[in-house]
Design a protein around this motif. Structure first.
Motif, PDB file in Angstrom:
ATOM      1  N   TYR A 150      -0.313   0.529 -10.616  1.00 37.55           N
ATOM      2  CA  TYR A 150      -0.835   0.945  -9.707  1.00 37.55           C
ATOM      3  C   TYR A 150      -1.151   0.893  -8.663  1.00 37.55           C
ATOM      4  O   TYR A 150      -1.176   1.642  -7.894  1.00 37.55           O
ATOM      5  N   ALA A 151      -0.783  -1.120  -8.418  1.00 36.54           N
ATOM      6  CA  ALA A 151      -0.970  -0.857  -6.932  1.00 36.54           C
ATOM      7  C   ALA A 151       0.350  -0.391  -6.576  1.00 36.54           C
ATOM      8  O   ALA A 151       0.014   0.035  -5.124  1.00 36.54           O
ATOM      9  N   MET A 152       1.574  -0.495  -6.906  1.00 39.30           N
ATOM     10  CA  MET A 152       2.875   0.288  -6.525  1.00 39.30           C
ATOM     11  C   MET A 152       2.551   1.679  -5.466  1.00 39.30           C
ATOM     12  O   MET A 152       2.509   1.883  -4.771  1.00 39.30           O
ATOM     13  N   LEU A 153       1.838   2.312  -6.826  1.00 38.23           N
ATOM     14  CA  LEU A 153       1.551   3.131  -6.366  1.00 38.23           C
ATOM     15  C   LEU A 153       0.576   3.777  -5.430  1.00 38.23           C
ATOM     16  O   LEU A 153       0.582   4.842  -4.806  1.00 38.23           O
ATOM     17  N   ALA A 154      -0.180   3.192  -5.481  1.00 41.34           N
ATOM     18  CA  ALA A 154      -1.240   3.246  -4.626  1.00 41.34           C
ATOM     19  C   ALA A 154      -0.841   2.525  -3.396  1.00 41.34           C
ATOM     20  O   ALA A 154      -1.077   3.558  -1.998  1.00 41.34           O
ATOM     21  N   CYS A 155      -0.116   1.888  -2.659  1.00 41.35           N
ATOM     22  CA  CYS A 155       0.609   1.765  -1.763  1.00 41.35           C
ATOM     23  C   CYS A 155       1.234   2.554  -1.293  1.00 41.35           C
ATOM     24  O   CYS A 155       1.069   3.342  -0.320  1.00 41.35           O
ATOM     25  N   ALA A 156       1.980   3.896  -1.951  1.00 39.15           N
ATOM     26  CA  ALA A 156       2.692   4.743  -2.017  1.00 39.15           C
ATOM     27  C   ALA A 156       1.241   5.687  -1.515  1.00 39.15           C
ATOM     28  O   ALA A 156       2.207   6.660  -0.668  1.00 39.15           O
ATOM     29  N   ARG A 157       0.558   5.475  -1.719  1.00 42.65           N
ATOM     30  CA  ARG A 157      -0.509   6.929  -1.833  1.00 42.65           C
ATOM     31  C   ARG A 157      -0.555   6.780  -0.175  1.00 42.65           C
ATOM     32  O   ARG A 157      -0.895   7.576   0.231  1.00 42.65           O
ATOM     33  N   ILE A 158      -0.978   5.557  -0.028  1.00 41.64           N
ATOM     34  CA  ILE A 158      -1.773   5.329   1.766  1.00 41.64           C
ATOM     35  C   ILE A 158      -0.295   4.908   2.416  1.00 41.64           C
ATOM     36  O   ILE A 158      -0.798   4.581   3.617  1.00 41.64           O
ATOM     37  N   GLY A 159       0.983   5.044   2.142  1.00 43.24           N
ATOM     38  CA  GLY A 159       1.421   4.463   3.028  1.00 43.24           C
ATOM     39  C   GLY A 159       1.914   3.353   3.617  1.00 43.24           C
ATOM     40  O   GLY A 159       1.890   2.926   4.577  1.00 43.24           O
ATOM     41  N   ALA A 160       1.154   2.265   2.351  1.00 44.53           N
ATOM     42  CA  ALA A 160       1.481   1.092   2.778  1.00 44.53           C
ATOM     43  C   ALA A 160       2.870   0.542   2.363  1.00 44.53           C
ATOM     44  O   ALA A 160       3.235   0.912   1.160  1.00 44.53           O
ATOM     45  N   ILE A 161       3.177  -1.042   2.413  1.00 45.79           N
ATOM     46  CA  ILE A 161       4.710  -0.935   1.944  1.00 45.79           C
ATOM     47  C   ILE A 161       4.356  -2.257   0.799  1.00 45.79           C
ATOM     48  O   ILE A 161       3.656  -3.305   1.256  1.00 45.79           O
ATOM     49  N   HIS A 162       4.767  -1.864  -0.134  1.00 43.58           N
ATOM     50  CA  HIS A 162       3.914  -3.029  -1.172  1.00 43.58           C
ATOM     51  C   HIS A 162       5.953  -3.941  -1.042  1.00 43.58           C
ATOM     52  O   HIS A 162       6.618  -3.372  -0.891  1.00 43.58           O
ATOM     53  N   SER A 163       5.371  -5.259  -1.550  1.00 43.92           N
ATOM     54  CA  SER A 163       6.875  -6.248  -1.970  1.00 43.92           C
ATOM     55  C   SER A 163       6.186  -7.219  -3.056  1.00 43.92           C
ATOM     56  O   SER A 163       5.247  -7.689  -2.714  1.00 43.92           O
ATOM     57  N   ILE A 164       6.624  -6.588  -4.576  1.00 40.05           N
ATOM     58  CA  ILE A 164       6.664  -7.403  -5.434  1.00 40.05           C
ATOM     59  C   ILE A 164       7.443  -9.048  -5.063  1.00 40.05           C
ATOM     60  O   ILE A 164       8.260  -9.103  -5.375  1.00 40.05           O
ATOM     61  N   VAL A 165       6.708 -10.165  -5.621  1.00 37.72           N
ATOM     62  CA  VAL A 165       7.206 -10.656  -5.885  1.00 37.72           C
ATOM     63  C   VAL A 165       7.029 -10.972  -7.530  1.00 37.72           C
ATOM     64  O   VAL A 165       5.873 -11.247  -8.145  1.00 37.72           O
TER      65      VAL A 165
END
Ligand code: WT7
Length: 652
Positions: A150-165
């Motif tokens: 959800y967090a990855m796709l929520a970022c993609a939805r609003i145009g934020a850039i995710h970085s998973i650690v």
């Protein structure tokens, strides 16, 4: 030349005549893909929904000094819309994600595309309410739970850039990544169950945030309910906020070249690099490779056992499968908990059709005996895959025989964090395989073998050298976050005009590729990349260590193990307790995956007169192959080598 070169090809098993790609199909399509890449990818790009179609397909330049990579650059799309919204009409009630928990007694979750949409929208609205804007960075430090998706796709939805650690990384490693990408918020969980134990993710995040700006928000998924500390004003209960957030959130139209995510990976020098992948090209490539490499068909249940903290999880648990409207399995646990049959139990339970894992897992399970496999009904399996490191023919054969029952093609997929998706891989209905070879290039990929020293192109078959790629493909990384110069220097400087992979390879008499491993100071431990320099700097940060040199050595299960030569400060006693202390130290500095397997006390390290450590010699000693040390005449003090040989730790 290895005996394996002439190894008989394994025929394509019966039943693959109607695969997406056939042998002739592969040859024709490959030819088109490399002779006219713009036309080929222009067509492939249409597998996505574009808010505004692209008119330019490819604008790429590999010339050192002016490296620039753009695909579909004037197209506008949203990645989350492509992975969720566009499926709602046709498959809203189809399961998108099957979540299998660590504890087999906890029920699995089946999340439909409609439910995925709602959860992603709610999470996106929570992010927005926390002030996350287009282009902002969000660090995700979560275990393998649906909220990670959800967090990855929520970022993609609003145009934020995710970085998973990866949740196995230490607080220090987490802090470095939060700071390097300038994240506005980090999302974590209270604790993470894995193999029956619990990792204190929130406590790790608390420790990390001591080294970060106090503006960084901390969203917490209360997953286990374990008690954690709580800082009002900074910590946010994300599940509680999701409940009251609106279940809908419009998608943000994004340029094809807007970054989708940053993923840190180890290199041969310096700190980990933030590999940047963008939206359009990456998704086209992840979707296409997922469909063709695994011969994915509607209704199939696909399981990639990786963690979303690695690129494999990004491309083949989330983005590729969901872009294709697939059902993807997300597994919280480990292969050996509660017993060595867990993988196969999960395959049987969820009727998995494609199973994709790492050679290190196969080797570990192979050691437990085939009876663990035979207990379970694997009749739904159709395709098996491997990734992360070369697979030894013994493990390949075991996988084929006991898991695939000789009926499932094995796709040995070679690729990298940098490549976004598979570059060299068999296709199930198209490629005869050879145990241990990644076989042939994917569409649009031009492998080139070069002489390591001269950089001259090696033509023909039955040759060996370093592996470069001659032209761009849409899934290629675009830059190193905040350091384009480093991007150019790492991949385009040494061999002009090519992308340098860092791997060595052999092209056999049939034109098949065999990856022989890294040719730089990167080691591959259980399919995870580790920079020797990183482990060295962790070691020398310990007050009792004067100097350290780290190399890889062959390890039966992990592929490569970590071998550290350590010179102690004057007067420090070399004891077994100190060895344990140093191992623990590295685990807390970087994470368990960086733990040295062997530590040798080294009163001196072999150096040239100019002070350069001769790693070649250290590698040989670690491999227990000290009879062939080669030229040692340039050593400042040749006697240190005798001491290192006498006290070597690997005598196997
Ligand atoms: C390095 C990339 C790609 C996802 C997992 C690792 C090695 C990867 C194979 C394979 C031989 C392989 C290479 C590569 N590697 N797959 N099928 N056969 N070697 O991603 O951490 O970026 O590591 O893994 O050495 O350069 P990564």
């Amino acid at each position: 030349m290895g005996a394996t070169d002439t190894a008989a090809k394994r025929a394509i098993p019966a039943g693959f005549e109607s695969a997406h790609v056939t042998p002739d199909g592969y040859r024709n399509m490959y030819e088109t893909s490399v002779s006219d890449p713009a036309a080929f990818w222009g067509e492939e790009g249409k597998r996505l929904d574009w808010i505004q179609p692209y008119s330019k397909v490819k604008d790429t330049n590999f010339d050192f000094g002016s490296v620039s990579i753009k695909w579909f650059e004037d197209g506008v799309l949203n990645v989350a819309a492509n992975c969720i919204d566009r499926h709602l009409d046709t498959r809203g009630d189809q399961v998108a994600i099957i979540w299998e928990p660590d504890d087999p007694a906890t029920p699995a979750k089946h999340i439909t595309y409609r439910e995925l949409h709602e959860n992603v929208c709610r999470m996106a609205n929570v992010f927005l309410s926390q002030g996350v804007m287009r282009g902002d960075r969000v660090v995700i430090y979560l275990p393998m739970i649906p909220e990670a998706a959800y967090a990855m796709l929520a970022c993609a939805r609003i145009g934020a850039i995710h970085s998973i650690v990866f949740a196995g990384f230490s607080p220090d490693a987490l802090a470095n990544r939060i700071n390097d990408c300038g994240a506005k918020l980090v999302i974590t969980a209270d604790t993470a169950p894995r193999g029956g134990r619990r990792t204190p993710l929130k406590a790790n995040t608390d420790a990390a945030l001591l080294h970060c700006s106090d503006r960084v928000r901390c969203l917490v998924v209360k997953h286990t309910g374990d008690q954690t500390t709580w800082i009002d004003g900074r910590d946010v209960d994300v599940l509680a906020l999701m409940q009251t957030a609106a279940p809908d959130c419009p998608v943000r139209p994004m340029g094809a070249e807007d970054p989708l995510f940053i993923l840190y990976t180890s290199g041969s020098t310096g700190k980990p690099k933030g590999v940047v992948h963008t939206s359009g090209g990456y998704l086209v490539y992840a979707a296409m490779t997922h469909q063709y490499t695994f011969d994915y068909k509607d209704g199939d249940i696909f399981w990639c056992t990786a963690d979303v903290g690695w690129v494999t999880g990004h491309s083949y648990i989330i983005y590729g499968p969901l872009a294709n409207g697939a059902t993807t399995v997300m597994f919280e646990g480990v292969p050996t908990y509660p017993d060595a049959g867990r993988f196969w139990e999960v395959c049987a339970k969820h009727k998995v059709n494609q199973f994709y894992t790492a050679p290190t897992a196969i080797r570990a399970l192979m050691g437990q005996g085939p009876e663990w496999v035979e207990k379970h009904d694997l009749s739904d399996l159709r395709i098996l895959g491997t990734v992360g490191e070369p697979i030894n023919p013994e493990a390949w054969t075991w996988y084929d025989k006991h898991v695939g029952k000789g009926k499932c093609p094995i796709v040995d997929t070679w690729w990298q964090t940098e490549t976004g998706g598979h570059l060299i891989t068999p296709l199930p209905g198209a490629t005869e395989t050879k145990p241990g070879s990644a076989t042939l290039p994917f569409f649009g990929v031009k492998p080139v073998v070069l002489e390591a020293e001269s950089g001259k192109v090696v033509e023909g078959n039955g040759v060996e050298g370093v592996l470069c790629i001659g032209d761009s493909w849409p899934g290629q990384m675009r830059t190193v976050w905040g350091d384009h110069q480093r991007f150019q220097e790492t991949y385009f400087q040494q061999y002009k005009g090519y992308y340098f992979t860092g791997d060595g390879c052999r092209r056999d008499e049939d034109g098949y590729y065999w990856i022989t491993g890294r040719v730089d100071d990167v080691i591959n431990v259980s399919g995870h990349r580790m920079g020797t320099a990183e482990v060295e700097s962790a070691l020398v940060a310990h007050e009792k260590v004067a100097e350290a040199a780290v190399v890889g050595y062959p390890h039966e299960i992990k592929g490569q193990g970590i071998y550290a030569y350590v010179t102690l400060m004057k007067g420090v006693e070399p004891t077994d307790d100190l060895r344990k202390e140093l191992v623990k130290w590295v685990r807390t500095e970087i994470g368990p995956i960086a733990s040295p397997d062997l530590i040798q006390w080294a009163p001196g390290l072999p150096k040239t007169r100019s002070g350069k450590i001769m790693r070649r010699i250290l590698r040989k000693i670690a491999e227990n192959d000290y009879g062939a040390l080669g030229d040692t005449s340039t050593l400042a003090d040749p006697s240190v080598v005798d001491d290192l040989i006498d006290n070597r730790m690997n005598r196997g």
